[in-house]
Design a protein around this motif. Structure first.
Motif, short mmCIF file in Angstrom:
data_model
loop_
_atom_site.label_atom_id
_atom_site.label_comp_id
_atom_site.label_asym_id
_atom_site.label_seq_id
_atom_site.Cartn_x
_atom_site.Cartn_y
_atom_site.Cartn_z
N THR A 112 0.81 -1.21 0.00
CA THR A 112 0.00 0.00 0.00
C THR A 112 0.85 1.26 0.00
O THR A 112 0.34 2.35 0.12
CB THR A 112 -0.92 0.04 1.24
N THR A 113 2.15 1.10 -0.12
CA THR A 113 2.99 2.28 -0.20
C THR A 113 3.22 2.59 -1.64
O THR A 113 3.12 1.72 -2.45
CB THR A 113 4.32 2.00 0.46
N GLU A 114 3.65 3.78 -1.99
CA GLU A 114 3.74 4.06 -3.39
C GLU A 114 5.02 4.62 -3.87
O GLU A 114 5.09 5.75 -4.13
CB GLU A 114 2.75 5.09 -3.82
N GLU A 115 6.00 3.92 -4.08
CA GLU A 115 7.09 4.48 -4.79
C GLU A 115 8.10 3.45 -5.15
O GLU A 115 8.03 2.37 -4.67
CB GLU A 115 7.76 5.48 -3.95
N THR A 118 5.13 10.03 -1.51
CA THR A 118 5.00 10.21 -0.06
C THR A 118 6.26 9.83 0.70
O THR A 118 6.39 10.15 1.89
CB THR A 118 3.81 9.40 0.48
N SER A 119 7.20 9.14 0.04
CA SER A 119 8.47 8.81 0.68
C SER A 119 9.47 8.41 -0.40
O SER A 119 9.14 8.36 -1.58
CB SER A 119 8.30 7.67 1.71
N GLY A 120 10.70 8.13 0.02
CA GLY A 120 11.70 7.60 -0.88
C GLY A 120 12.06 8.50 -2.05
O GLY A 120 12.15 9.72 -1.92
N ILE A 121 12.26 7.90 -3.21
CA ILE A 121 12.69 8.63 -4.40
C ILE A 121 11.67 9.69 -4.79
O ILE A 121 12.02 10.82 -5.14
CB ILE A 121 12.93 7.65 -5.56
N GLY A 122 10.39 9.34 -4.75
CA GLY A 122 9.36 10.30 -5.14
C GLY A 122 9.34 11.52 -4.25
O GLY A 122 9.20 12.65 -4.73
N ARG A 152 -0.82 7.19 1.20
CA ARG A 152 -0.67 7.45 2.64
C ARG A 152 -0.87 8.93 2.91
O ARG A 152 0.04 9.74 2.79
CB ARG A 152 0.69 6.96 3.10
N GLU A 153 -2.08 9.26 3.28
CA GLU A 153 -2.47 10.67 3.37
C GLU A 153 -1.65 11.45 4.39
O GLU A 153 -1.28 12.60 4.15
CB GLU A 153 -3.97 10.78 3.70
N GLN A 154 -1.38 10.85 5.55
CA GLN A 154 -0.62 11.57 6.57
C GLN A 154 0.77 11.96 6.05
O GLN A 154 1.21 13.10 6.23
CB GLN A 154 -0.48 10.72 7.83
N VAL A 199 -2.44 15.11 -3.46
CA VAL A 199 -3.75 14.53 -3.78
C VAL A 199 -3.68 13.05 -3.46
O VAL A 199 -2.79 12.34 -3.95
CB VAL A 199 -4.10 14.72 -5.28
N ARG A 200 -4.61 12.57 -2.63
CA ARG A 200 -4.61 11.14 -2.36
C ARG A 200 -5.16 10.41 -3.59
O ARG A 200 -6.25 10.70 -4.07
CB ARG A 200 -5.48 10.80 -1.15
N ALA A 201 -4.37 9.48 -4.12
CA ALA A 201 -4.79 8.71 -5.28
C ALA A 201 -4.07 7.37 -5.29
O ALA A 201 -2.93 7.26 -4.85
CB ALA A 201 -4.51 9.47 -6.57
N ASP A 202 -4.75 6.37 -5.81
CA ASP A 202 -4.21 5.02 -5.96
C ASP A 202 -4.06 4.77 -7.46
O ASP A 202 -5.05 4.79 -8.20
CB ASP A 202 -5.20 4.03 -5.35
N VAL A 203 -2.83 4.55 -7.93
CA VAL A 203 -2.61 4.43 -9.36
C VAL A 203 -3.24 3.16 -9.95
O VAL A 203 -3.31 3.02 -11.17
CB VAL A 203 -1.11 4.46 -9.72
#
Length: 329
Positions: A12-15, A83-87, A107-109, A128-132
């Motif tokens: 559920t994390t994104e990057e 929200t974290s990492g490279i992005g 991860r909105e927070q 913007v909260r979004a799920d790709v």
């Protein structure tokens, strides 16, 4: 492993930010290497900080600063998985160089935290909260970005996940989750971004692949498949939109020290000092050449370079930033 995501929770994390294995003839998984590093390094000293210092023989990563040229002044940059990492590092650097940054993540927070940090530093950013994986989320994210900032100039499609198992142990749902995020998610992002770039008269698209697209190891069948497929997507799209003034290139990172890799290593609940020790040991053992993991900023500067106007003749290509890993293999 990768710098993207892992099992149910991690997925559920994104990057993204890739990973690698050892260069030995018989590669070992990152989890095994890092697990061994825990036992070896924690026992080196009573305090893990001392252990980390003792193991640091590959040099200290440089401090990456924003370019003074402000290459993205008043440009609109959209980023998935920031929200974290490279992005996150890329969002910060783009904003520091004058960009208006719109970014998404699940991860909105964390998203609000990144947005606040960029604004507090004098930059412009909108989370913007979004799920790709969800087409309507992607469409709405792109449209909201255009509504707020008036168009698009740069697209950095970075979101991704990984689930590490032997191929036959993956469920069909797990396979679909990885490919749906890492490959289909990029397709959806580009599908809705490209018309706005055409309307703008051109622009740049950067897609995060992985050094696993070049050389991989066990337990990465879904991830490596999706990341290699992204190279084909980038090459084809570069031809599709060259006449529209849109350049499309792939960023190919190697092992990067992010929270995602820490989760894959099972170290998210360990003290930071212990993780620093593990990360140092793993980098020395598994990254031939520079013998350390990259920092997120060291990879993010590659995205900024590809997105800038400094390479006007580069499209359908890849920028490999892996510390020498794939050159060795």
């Amino acid at each position: 492993m990768t710098d993207t995501e892992d099992t149910r929770d991690n997925a559920t994390t994104e990057e993204t930010a890739p990973e690698e294995t050892t260069p030995a003839a018989k590669p070992r998984s990152r989890r095994r290497v890092l697990a061994g590093a825990v036992g070896a390094t924690v026992g080196l000293a009573a305090g893990a900080v001392g252990s980390a210092v003792a193991l640091q023989g590959a040099g200290t990563p440089p401090v990456v600063e924003p370019a003074s040229a402000r290459r993205f002044e008043n440009k609109v940059v959209i980023i998935t998985g920031a929200t974290s990492g490279i992005g996150r590092a890329a969002a910060t650097l783009f904003a520091a160089e004058g960009a208006k940054v719109s970014f998404c993540g699940r991860r909105e927070q964390l998203g609000r935290e990144v947005e606040r940090e960029i604004r507090d530093a004098g930059g412009e950013a909108t989370y913007v909260r979004a799920d790709v994986r969800v087409e309507e989320d992607v469409r709405a994210f792109v449209e909201q970005t255009v509504s707020v900032y008036g168009g698009l100039d740069v697209c950095f499609n970075n979101a991704g996940i990984s689930i590490e198992k032997r191929l036959h142990e993956l469920t069909a749902a797990e396979w679909d989750d990885v490919v749906g995020t890492d490959l289909r998610g990029v397709f959806l992002a580009m599908k809705y971004q490209v018309p706005h770039l055409i309307e703008r008269g051109g622009g740049t698209i950067v897609v995060t692949s992985s050094s696993n697209a070049i050389s991989t190891a066990e337990n990465k069948s879904a991830y490596a498949s999706a990341k290699r497929a992204l190279i084909g997507l980038v090459q084809a799209a570069a031809h599709d939109y060259a006449a529209d003034g849109i350049r499309v290139n792939a960023l190919v990172p190697g092992t990067t020290n992010t929270d995602f890799v820490r989760r894959l290593a099972g170290a998210e609940n360990l003290p930071d000092e212990v993780w620093a020790t593990m990360a140092t040991a793993f980098g020395k053992a598994s990254v031939p050449g520079l013998a350390r993991m990259a920092t997120p900023e060291e990879i993010a500067v590659g995205a900024l370079a590809l997105a800038s106007g400094e390479f006007p003749y580069m499209t359908g290509n890849q920028l490999v930033l892996d510390g020498g890993k794939t050159a060795h293999q």
